[in-house]
Design a protein around this motif. Structure first.
Motif, mmCIF file in Angstrom:
data_model
loop_
_atom_site.group_PDB
_atom_site.id
_atom_site.type_symbol
_atom_site.label_atom_id
_atom_site.label_comp_id
_atom_site.label_asym_id
_atom_site.label_seq_id
_atom_site.Cartn_x
_atom_site.Cartn_y
_atom_site.Cartn_z
ATOM 1 N N SER A 280 0.822 -1.224 0.000
ATOM 2 C CA SER A 280 0.000 0.000 0.000
ATOM 3 C C SER A 280 0.847 1.260 0.000
ATOM 4 N N TRP B 29 1.288 5.576 1.019
ATOM 5 C CA TRP B 29 1.129 6.309 2.275
ATOM 6 C C TRP B 29 0.008 7.341 2.185
ATOM 7 N N SER C 60 2.968 4.131 -7.100
ATOM 8 C CA SER C 60 3.418 4.840 -8.302
ATOM 9 C C SER C 60 3.435 3.924 -9.524
ATOM 10 N N MET D 50 -2.465 2.799 -10.022
ATOM 11 C CA MET D 50 -1.294 3.684 -10.087
ATOM 12 C C MET D 50 -1.693 5.160 -10.235
ATOM 13 N N CYS E 48 -4.171 10.475 -5.600
ATOM 14 C CA CYS E 48 -4.069 9.993 -6.974
ATOM 15 C C CYS E 48 -5.152 10.654 -7.819
ATOM 16 N N GLU F 158 3.342 13.006 -13.449
ATOM 17 C CA GLU F 158 2.671 13.116 -12.145
ATOM 18 C C GLU F 158 3.622 13.760 -11.145
HETATM 19 P P1 NAD Z 1 5.324 3.999 -4.236
HETATM 20 O O1 NAD Z 1 5.143 3.305 -5.514
HETATM 21 O O2 NAD Z 1 6.592 4.697 -3.978
HETATM 22 O O3 NAD Z 1 5.151 2.948 -3.042
HETATM 23 C C1 NAD Z 1 4.019 2.134 -2.908
HETATM 24 C C2 NAD Z 1 4.398 0.897 -2.122
HETATM 25 O O4 NAD Z 1 5.268 0.089 -2.881
HETATM 26 C C3 NAD Z 1 5.113 1.184 -0.822
HETATM 27 O O5 NAD Z 1 4.611 0.327 0.162
HETATM 28 C C4 NAD Z 1 6.540 0.850 -1.170
HETATM 29 O O6 NAD Z 1 7.307 0.476 -0.048
HETATM 30 C C5 NAD Z 1 6.345 -0.319 -2.091
HETATM 31 N N1 NAD Z 1 7.471 -0.650 -2.977
HETATM 32 C C6 NAD Z 1 8.394 0.201 -3.484
HETATM 33 N N2 NAD Z 1 9.236 -0.483 -4.293
HETATM 34 C C7 NAD Z 1 8.818 -1.776 -4.307
HETATM 35 C C8 NAD Z 1 9.262 -2.955 -4.959
HETATM 36 N N3 NAD Z 1 10.298 -2.938 -5.784
HETATM 37 N N4 NAD Z 1 8.604 -4.100 -4.763
HETATM 38 C C9 NAD Z 1 7.537 -4.121 -3.944
HETATM 39 N N5 NAD Z 1 7.068 -3.054 -3.296
HETATM 40 C C10 NAD Z 1 7.704 -1.886 -3.479
HETATM 41 O O7 NAD Z 1 4.068 4.976 -4.092
HETATM 42 P P2 NAD Z 1 3.724 5.993 -2.916
HETATM 43 O O8 NAD Z 1 4.668 7.144 -2.981
HETATM 44 O O9 NAD Z 1 3.592 5.287 -1.607
HETATM 45 O O10 NAD Z 1 2.259 6.465 -3.339
HETATM 46 C C11 NAD Z 1 2.028 7.485 -4.227
HETATM 47 C C12 NAD Z 1 1.609 6.949 -5.581
HETATM 48 O O11 NAD Z 1 0.486 6.114 -5.445
HETATM 49 C C13 NAD Z 1 1.204 8.015 -6.559
HETATM 50 O O12 NAD Z 1 1.737 7.725 -7.822
HETATM 51 C C14 NAD Z 1 -0.326 7.886 -6.612
HETATM 52 O O13 NAD Z 1 -0.914 8.342 -7.796
HETATM 53 C C15 NAD Z 1 -0.509 6.437 -6.403
HETATM 54 N N6 NAD Z 1 -1.831 6.114 -5.901
HETATM 55 C C16 NAD Z 1 -2.770 5.559 -6.750
HETATM 56 C C17 NAD Z 1 -4.052 5.258 -6.293
HETATM 57 C C18 NAD Z 1 -5.089 4.646 -7.182
HETATM 58 O O14 NAD Z 1 -6.100 4.185 -6.676
HETATM 59 N N7 NAD Z 1 -4.895 4.601 -8.475
HETATM 60 C C19 NAD Z 1 -4.374 5.548 -4.973
HETATM 61 C C20 NAD Z 1 -3.405 6.103 -4.131
HETATM 62 C C21 NAD Z 1 -2.139 6.374 -4.609
#
Ligand code: NAD
Length: 696
Positions: free
Chosen positions: A348, A350, A428, A456, A489, A584
């Motif tokens: 998930s 943050w 992301s 994403m 998002c 983004e």
């Molecule tokens: P992020 O991708 O940096 O991290 C998300 C999760 O992935 C974290 O728990 C992180 O620790 C984990 N992670 C990172 N690298 C990984 C890997 N190699 N393997 C497995 N897990 C890994 O995203 P973020 O900064 O926490 O959230 C912001 C992003 O989320 C924005 O791009 C936003 O648009 C998106 N988002 C989308 C929705 C939606 O419903 N479409 C909702 C909320 C947020």
């Protein structure tokens, strides 16, 4: 207040204004309707209020605004009865609405104000039309007067309807959304602020992973801090090692044997219990969100509602799906049903630290999967609070495990693990695409293909056309772009405005944004809090610099020095292909673009790799129809803000590079966590039926 300041002030008493809006708003939010539902009750209340005002005429001057002869006559009678000096009372009618009444009131020796809107023509006409609609309603005095009802009937004393106080929010279906807190209620405000103080006394504790029902100690840990004040450590979170992650997966496999056979209703009831516990702990959960992720209170509270809704909605959904479907014909039973997939990993972000992990996790659990939750590092404490709730709700050990860890190493290890059946990710695009790729690769010993759900990012646009109500559009764009500092998002990061209203819109947008309060998330006045961490702050600032070269800087608001703040920024005249119009940013940066026609506006809106949310402000039916058909987004919002999707009302999720999977909070979501099976049995008797055990 008037008594204290010892100078009287005038109170204008009117009835029925914004009645529809008040009723609709309350129904949509599951709040008690704050206005009376029967016109006669409103009239009765108006008379009570008239008396209250007039009895306090030394402190409050009454201005009675009504075209109802009885309401005005009633005020006059009280004035006479109490011998109130005439200068303390004013009677009001709208110009052109009740001229005869006005004349009669003047003849009685009263001061009468005949009022009318002035200034701009269009808003003035809108006002007059609203008043015309009100005054021509069936229940309106003026209308009834024109129908030549008997005078006795028109003037009879209004009676308060006895069922009025029992009015409950209108319900539209069996599933009810949890109501957000109405912060207009002082007690609720105080409770929320007190919860922040209580939570503050619990800061700095250690939160360990939960593996097979045990808290296990870890070599590594992470300090989760308050983005409004980074020296404040919210909690120390133990980070799982690869070996510990391996153990957790093995425990999940063992627990799956029983969990998959647990009746769906039993699983669903654990979710319902969790929902009740979250409702009990609402103020506390909000406080953790405010402090750990810098979310202002007004934004944190709906997130608790959403988390509760996910639990209750998916519980109901699982019971619906559990019934399966029968396609029987004579002599043959055909049963279509679902089974869980197995071991499920939740990853998930943050930015919705409670609702998103809760939604993904409980969907997976209720479907019968053993589930591991890996939260984003910076929101791990809130996920730990959710873990406590699931334990209290009775989740068996090994069925749910809380596995905070480094995403790029241990997270990735779990993604690739041959025993994991599905990964549900929100975050992301970069990480989502990587997980999609890694999960697709068959590992030695793996006997299945993995299912990946990846929600994403977005580069969401709102189109404002020349027929839009600018009051509404400005407010909606500001809220969609800068709520939670643009870190949703669904946030609006592009606004596309049609040429003729471009300048007027931009001027108002800039001024409205300028009025936002920026500050620590816990202050009740804050509308824009900090961004999540130093990295995000740096990245957003870099984008602002890029933006300055790609368009005109219309506004850059100052922000507090301490804490990870970035003030809202508006850049105008941005080209559709500019980086700040394509990438983004995930911060309070809004790109404004000009379009000559509505077709061009739609083309710009669709011109990115994303398709998450989109908005349209328009009063032109053909534009609304065109947007419904051609605006490429998962969630389109018309004449309203683009954030804050509600479970089972606005199922949420995107397509193109915004995501793969069905919409969260919608009717197809749970299916992704299930494997459909079909059993066809020939039940036609062939000769004899052996009786079980008969062969001995
Ligand atoms: P992020 O991708 O940096 O991290 C998300 C999760 O992935 C974290 O728990 C992180 O620790 C984990 N992670 C990172 N690298 C990984 C890997 N190699 N393997 C497995 N897990 C890994 O995203 P973020 O900064 O926490 O959230 C912001 C992003 O989320 C924005 O791009 C936003 O648009 C998106 N988002 C989308 C929705 C939606 O419903 N479409 C909702 C909320 C947020």
């Amino acid at each position: 207040m008037a008594k204290q300041r010892s100078t009287p002030l005038t109170v204008r008493l009117v009835k029925g204004a914004y009645w529809d809006q008040e009723t609709i708003k309350a129904n949509q939010r599951d709040w008690e309707v704050p206005v009376f539902s029967h016109k006669e009750s409103t009239d009765a209340n108006f008379e009570q209020m008239t008396r209250l005002l007039l009895e306090n005429h030394e402190h409050l001057y009454a201005a009675i605004g009504s075209h109802n002869v009885r309401s005005q006559a009633h005020a006059i009678a009280i004035v006479r009865e109490l011998n109130i000096p005439r200068r303390r009372v004013e009677l009001q009618v709208l110009y052109g609405m009740a001229d005869k009444l006005a004349k009669a009131l003047v003849d009685q020796g009263f001061r009468v104000r005949v009022y009318c809107p002035y200034g701009e023509l269009i808003p003035g006409m809108a006002y007059l039309i609203r008043r015309l609609l009100e005054n021509t309603a069936n229940t309106s005095f003026l209308r009834q007067n024109l129908e030549e009802r008997p005078t006795e009937e028109l003037l009879k004393p209004p009676v308060m309807d006895s069922t009025e106080m029992e009015t409950q929010p209108q319900k539209f279906s069996a599933f009810h959304n949890a109501a957000d807190t109405d912060f207009a209620d002082a007690q609720k405000r105080e409770r929320a602020l007190a919860a922040i103080q209580i939570v503050r006394q619990q800061l700095g504790k250690t939160y360990l992973p939960l593996v097979n029902g045990e808290r296990i100690s870890t070599q590594e840990s992470f300090d989760s801090v308050n983005p409004s004040n980074p020296v404040e450590v919210i909690g120390k979170v133990g980070l799982l090692s690869t070996e510990q992650a391996e153990q957790a997966i093995q425990f999940a496999k063992a627990a799956f044997m029983t969990w998959k056979k647990t009746p769906a209703t039993e699983r669903a009831n654990i979710l319902r219990k969790a929902a009740d516990l979250m409702e009990e702990r609402r103020a506390e959960l909000c406080a953790w969100m405010v402090l750990e992720t810098g979310k202002a209170l007004g934004q944190a509270d709906p997130e608790v509602s959403e988390a509760i809704d996910f639990c209750r909605f998916y519980a109901d959904e699982m019971e619906r799906l559990e019934r399966g479907v029968n396609y029987d014909v004579t002599g043959e039973n055909n049963r279509y049903h679902y089974q869980p997939r197995g071991i499920s990993l939740i990853i998930s972000p943050w930015n919705f630290p409670l609702a998103i992990p809760v939604g993904m996790t409980v969907a997976s659990l209720v479907a019968g999967n053993c589930t591991l939750l890996k939260p984003a590092e910076v929101s791990s404490v809130i996920a730990a609070k959710f873990t406590e709730i699931l334990i209290d709700a009775g989740i068996p050990k090994g069925v749910f495990q809380y596995v905070p860890c480094k995403g790029s190493s241990v997270g990735s290890y779990m993604v690739k693990h041959p025993d994991v059946h599905m990964i549900t990710f929100t975050g992301s695009q970069e990480v989502g695409c990587r997980i999609y790729r890694e999960a697709a690769e068959l590992q030695p010993g793996q006997k299945h293909l993995k299912r990946v759900i990846a929600e994403m990012g977005g580069k969401n646009a709102i189109i404002v056309d020349e027929s839009a109500d600018l009051d509404q559009a400005v407010q909606g764009v500001v809220y969609s772009a800068f709520g939670y500092s643009g870190q949703k998002c669904s946030a609006c990061s592009r606004v596309i405005v049609i040429e003729p209203i471009y300048d007027a819109f931009v001027n108002r947008l800039v001024e409205a944004t300028r009025s936002l309060n920026i500050g620590a998330a816990e202050l009740p006045s804050t509308q824009v809090g900090p961004v999540i961490d130093a990295n995000a702050q740096k990245r957003i600032r870099e984008y602002i610099e890029i933006g300055k070269t790609e368009g005109n800087l219309a506004l850059e608001m100052p922000a507090p020095e301490s804490g990870y703040f970035v003030g809202p920024v508006i850049i105008t005249d941005v080209a559709a292909t500019a980086r700040i119009a394509q990438e983004e940013i995930f911060g309070p940066v809004l790109a404004v673009m000009r379009a000559k026609t509505f077709d061009e506006a739609l083309e710009i809106a669709n011109g990115t790799q994303f398709a998450l949310t989109g908005g349209l402000y328009s009063r032109t039916p053909s534009h609304i129809a065109q947007a419904q058909a051609d605006f490429e987004v998962g969630n389109l919002y018309i004449n309203r803000h683009t954030t804050g999707a509600v479970v089972a009302r606005q199922p949420f999720g995107g397509f193109k590079l915004s995501g793969v999977g069905s919409k969260a909070g919608g009717p197809d979501y749970l299916l992704q966590f299930l494997e459909p099976r079909h059993i066809s049995e020939n039940i036609q008797r062939q000769g004899f039926a052996p009786i079980e055990g008969a062969e001995q």
